[in-house]
Design a protein around this motif. Sequence first.
Motif, PDB file in Angstrom:
ATOM      1  N   ARG A  49      21.572  24.647 -12.145  1.00  0.00           N
ATOM      2  CA  ARG A  49      21.049  23.380 -12.629  1.00  0.00           C
ATOM      3  C   ARG A  49      19.520  23.356 -12.582  1.00  0.00           C
ATOM      4  N   LEU A  50      18.964  23.989 -11.574  1.00  0.00           N
ATOM      5  CA  LEU A  50      17.505  24.049 -11.464  1.00  0.00           C
ATOM      6  C   LEU A  50      16.911  24.858 -12.617  1.00  0.00           C
ATOM      7  N   GLN A  51      17.576  25.992 -12.957  1.00  0.00           N
ATOM      8  CA  GLN A  51      17.109  26.820 -14.073  1.00  0.00           C
ATOM      9  C   GLN A  51      17.204  26.057 -15.391  1.00  0.00           C
ATOM     10  N   GLN A  52      18.314  25.342 -15.583  1.00  0.00           N
ATOM     11  CA  GLN A  52      18.472  24.558 -16.798  1.00  0.00           C
ATOM     12  C   GLN A  52      17.387  23.494 -16.924  1.00  0.00           C
ATOM     13  N   ALA A  53      17.089  22.827 -15.802  1.00  0.00           N
ATOM     14  CA  ALA A  53      16.048  21.801 -15.827  1.00  0.00           C
ATOM     15  C   ALA A  53      14.683  22.412 -16.098  1.00  0.00           C
ATOM     16  N   CYS A  54      14.416  23.573 -15.504  1.00  0.00           N
ATOM     17  CA  CYS A  54      13.133  24.258 -15.741  1.00  0.00           C
ATOM     18  C   CYS A  54      13.007  24.650 -17.204  1.00  0.00           C
ATOM     19  N   ASP A  55      14.089  25.233 -17.756  1.00  0.00           N
ATOM     20  CA  ASP A  55      14.071  25.627 -19.172  1.00  0.00           C
ATOM     21  C   ASP A  55      13.836  24.420 -20.068  1.00  0.00           C
ATOM     22  N   ALA A  87      14.646  14.504 -15.748  1.00  0.00           N
ATOM     23  CA  ALA A  87      15.839  13.970 -16.391  1.00  0.00           C
ATOM     24  C   ALA A  87      17.032  14.906 -16.249  1.00  0.00           C
ATOM     25  N   ASN A  88      16.777  16.184 -15.971  1.00  0.00           N
ATOM     26  CA  ASN A  88      17.855  17.163 -15.889  1.00  0.00           C
ATOM     27  C   ASN A  88      18.176  17.631 -14.473  1.00  0.00           C
ATOM     28  N   PHE A  89      17.363  17.217 -13.495  1.00  0.00           N
ATOM     29  CA  PHE A  89      17.656  17.661 -12.124  1.00  0.00           C
ATOM     30  C   PHE A  89      17.206  16.595 -11.135  1.00  0.00           C
ATOM     31  N   ASP A  90      18.161  16.176 -10.323  1.00  0.00           N
ATOM     32  CA  ASP A  90      17.885  15.247  -9.228  1.00  0.00           C
ATOM     33  C   ASP A  90      17.705  16.082  -7.975  1.00  0.00           C
ATOM     34  N   THR A  91      16.548  16.002  -7.329  1.00  0.00           N
ATOM     35  CA  THR A  91      16.249  16.873  -6.181  1.00  0.00           C
ATOM     36  C   THR A  91      17.140  16.599  -4.981  1.00  0.00           C
ATOM     37  N   ASP A  92      17.904  15.513  -5.040  1.00  0.00           N
ATOM     38  CA  ASP A  92      18.854  15.246  -3.957  1.00  0.00           C
ATOM     39  C   ASP A  92      20.249  15.723  -4.300  1.00  0.00           C
ATOM     40  N   ALA A  93      20.403  16.296  -5.507  1.00  0.00           N
ATOM     41  CA  ALA A  93      21.743  16.692  -5.936  1.00  0.00           C
ATOM     42  C   ALA A  93      22.245  17.893  -5.151  1.00  0.00           C
ATOM     43  N   PHE A  94      23.528  17.873  -4.872  1.00  0.00           N
ATOM     44  CA  PHE A  94      24.210  18.992  -4.227  1.00  0.00           C
ATOM     45  C   PHE A  94      23.625  19.335  -2.865  1.00  0.00           C
ATOM     46  N   GLY A  95      23.063  18.339  -2.223  1.00  0.00           N
ATOM     47  CA  GLY A  95      22.530  18.554  -0.889  1.00  0.00           C
ATOM     48  C   GLY A  95      21.182  19.226  -0.871  1.00  0.00           C
ATOM     49  N   SER A  96      20.513  19.344  -2.014  1.00  0.00           N
ATOM     50  CA  SER A  96      19.189  19.963  -2.034  1.00  0.00           C
ATOM     51  C   SER A  96      18.130  18.931  -1.656  1.00  0.00           C
ATOM     52  N   TYR A  97      16.964  19.412  -1.240  1.00  0.00           N
ATOM     53  CA  TYR A  97      15.875  18.521  -0.865  1.00  0.00           C
ATOM     54  C   TYR A  97      14.560  19.294  -0.922  1.00  0.00           C
ATOM     55  N   ASP A  98      13.441  18.534  -0.687  1.00  0.00           N
ATOM     56  CA  ASP A  98      12.086  19.116  -0.737  1.00  0.00           C
ATOM     57  C   ASP A  98      11.851  19.870  -2.059  1.00  0.00           C
ATOM     58  N   GLY A  99      12.244  19.259  -3.165  1.00  0.00           N
ATOM     59  CA  GLY A  99      12.043  19.899  -4.459  1.00  0.00           C
ATOM     60  C   GLY A  99      10.576  19.876  -4.898  1.00  0.00           C
ATOM     61  N   ALA A 100      10.154  20.921  -5.613  1.00  0.00           N
ATOM     62  CA  ALA A 100       8.794  21.010  -6.164  1.00  0.00           C
ATOM     63  C   ALA A 100       8.875  21.730  -7.507  1.00  0.00           C
ATOM     64  N   TYR A 101       8.049  21.312  -8.440  1.00  0.00           N
ATOM     65  CA  TYR A 101       8.049  21.955  -9.757  1.00  0.00           C
ATOM     66  C   TYR A 101       6.685  21.771 -10.401  1.00  0.00           C
TER      67      TYR A 101
END
Length: 680
Positions: A49-55, A87-101
């Motif tokens: 999902r992170l790759q899809q959001a980055c793309d 819009a394509n990735f919620d940084t809290d999704a699937f237990g993830s956190y501390d997202g940066a992009y």
Amino acid sequence: MKAAKSFLQELRSNTAGNTLAMAGMAMFPLAAMIGGGVDVSRIYLVQTRLQQACDAGALAGRRQMGSGTWTANSNAANTAARNMFKANFDTDAFGSYDGAYAFTENAGTVTGVATVKVDMAVMQMFGFGTKNVAVECDASMSIPNTDVMFVLDTTGSMNCPDTGSTYCSNNGNTEASNARIRGLRSAVKCFYETLAKRNSSEDCGSTPAAGSENTAHLRFGFVPYSTNVNVGKLLPNDFIADRWTYQSREAITRAENVIVDYTPGTPYLYGSTFYYDGGWSGRSTVETHYNVRNRNACSDLQPEDYDDMSGSEGAPYGHSTWTSGDDQITRWYTDVNGTRYDYSTSYSSRQDRCRIRLRTRDLVERREYRQINSPVYEQQQVFSRYDYKPVTFDVSGLKAGGSTWNDSIDLPVGNEGLDTGVTWDGCIEERQTVRTSNFSPIPVAAYDLDIDRVPTTGDPATQWGPLLDTAVWGRYNSYGSRTTSTVSTASNLSRNFSYTCTNEARKLQRWDTPSDFDAYLDDLDAIGSTYHDIGLIWGARLLSPTGIFESENAASASGGAIDRHLIFMTDGDTVTSSTQYTSYGVEWYDRRRTSASSAPSSNDLTSQVNSRFLAMCNAIKNKNITLWVVSFGNGVSAGSITNLRNCATSGKFYNASNSAELLANFRSIANDISQLRLTN
């Protein structure tokens, strides 16, 4: 003692209950395997999902950037990339956190980097705590193998200002300071910058990114059109007929005895005139007589005056010739030098003396000679009159071999039928057509609307003819009215038609040198009326992969497929006239696409042009060519807008009210032709 020992031995050899112990011991590795699978699945899902959001973010940022710069419009491209990522990735999704992009751009490529942390759910029991998940993505605008054919309206109205609603036909054939033709040049140059990534002479608001020059198959072609198109000299010699019929004139002769020479006669002296050359000499005494009785006697002694013309005769001069009846008379002069002798007397009565006195003066005799020469006759054909009518001429002299052409040819259309040079600028007359108002489907015999038919050598129905305006005359009767009947007269009739030829078209070619691209556009002239059909017909022919230029257009040099685009731009409605010399002849006289029994009206011709135009639009789209149509200016009627919209490929119609909008339209088309793709 013996009993105790026997119990222990039995216990040792008894295997009952071992399975439970072994199962308990296996629980630990089994839990690790299942927990690892669960956590790995979570990591894979987060990474995907992170790759899809980055793309998605990189693509959105590159599309927003278009042909501009990354920082343009307050970093709008970076903002679009970040918004699409969120819009394509919620940084809290699937237990993830501390997202940066973050997204950056270099040489036209947008690069994204995104990271999150994921805590292990099961594998924490085995000493695995937090996993860092990172992805990268790149997006760029690339050019597939592409051919672009511009079909551009260069009619007289393109000289008019690009704004305002005041009627303007051609602005006196002078470009206004804000002329539409100038806006068109600017828009096409910026289109070139956007697609070819090369700098033109135009200020397009940004500079193509360094190092992004196109290396794919990318070619551009041009068909400027107005009343006619200038394509003839792009064709092989075999595509033009050897003989072609024109509304012209033929010199008619009659047999007549013609004087071809003269038999010289005998010269004779016709007459002489005398004139003095200089003044008289002084008088001198040449004789003296005495014992002369009186003055009369003295006068009797005076010699007669005389002229001595004993000098040599000079060379003939002043020759002239004329005819009297059928005779030829030749005249010339000679001069003979001589002396005039003039005597006088002087008498003295006292001495009875008589003196004879003399003075002289130079004299010239001008002798006129004549000679009568008798005529020699020969029967010949001599000019009688012109018959103004359709005449078929041999035009093969324009062919210089291969695809090389001569610029002129001698035809017997000069004074009294003499050969005279007739120039050819490259405009053509169309091949066989049919008279019809129904072009759905296009009639089989309408070769003029057949995009791909290759001419057959020696078959003029399939070939084109050179458009030779100085070999063409309209004709009119004694009342000054046009007529299709033969007109016989010894007079030179005036040409009662108008003619214009556009700038020469260009076949598809690479334009790796921007100055060449600029120079071609800068040389475009705006003149003539609006015949949309002929421009579109030839744009399709020069672009088609299966027609007259199949060997050049079918595939790229490496054999790859080619995306084909035709961009049609016009600033107005169809404008026709029956007195113009068009690709179908002088419409009033030739009537190749209207009723043969009556003169065509402007409405007749306009209907024909519009119907053929729409038929050609459909034929182009059926060849898998993307047809872009741009209407320019405020002078296009609602009916024409409808036709133009129907002509375009679905969603490919644009309407620009001024030059700024035209430039934006062309830039948008260029961006759409470019393919947005992920490069990593």
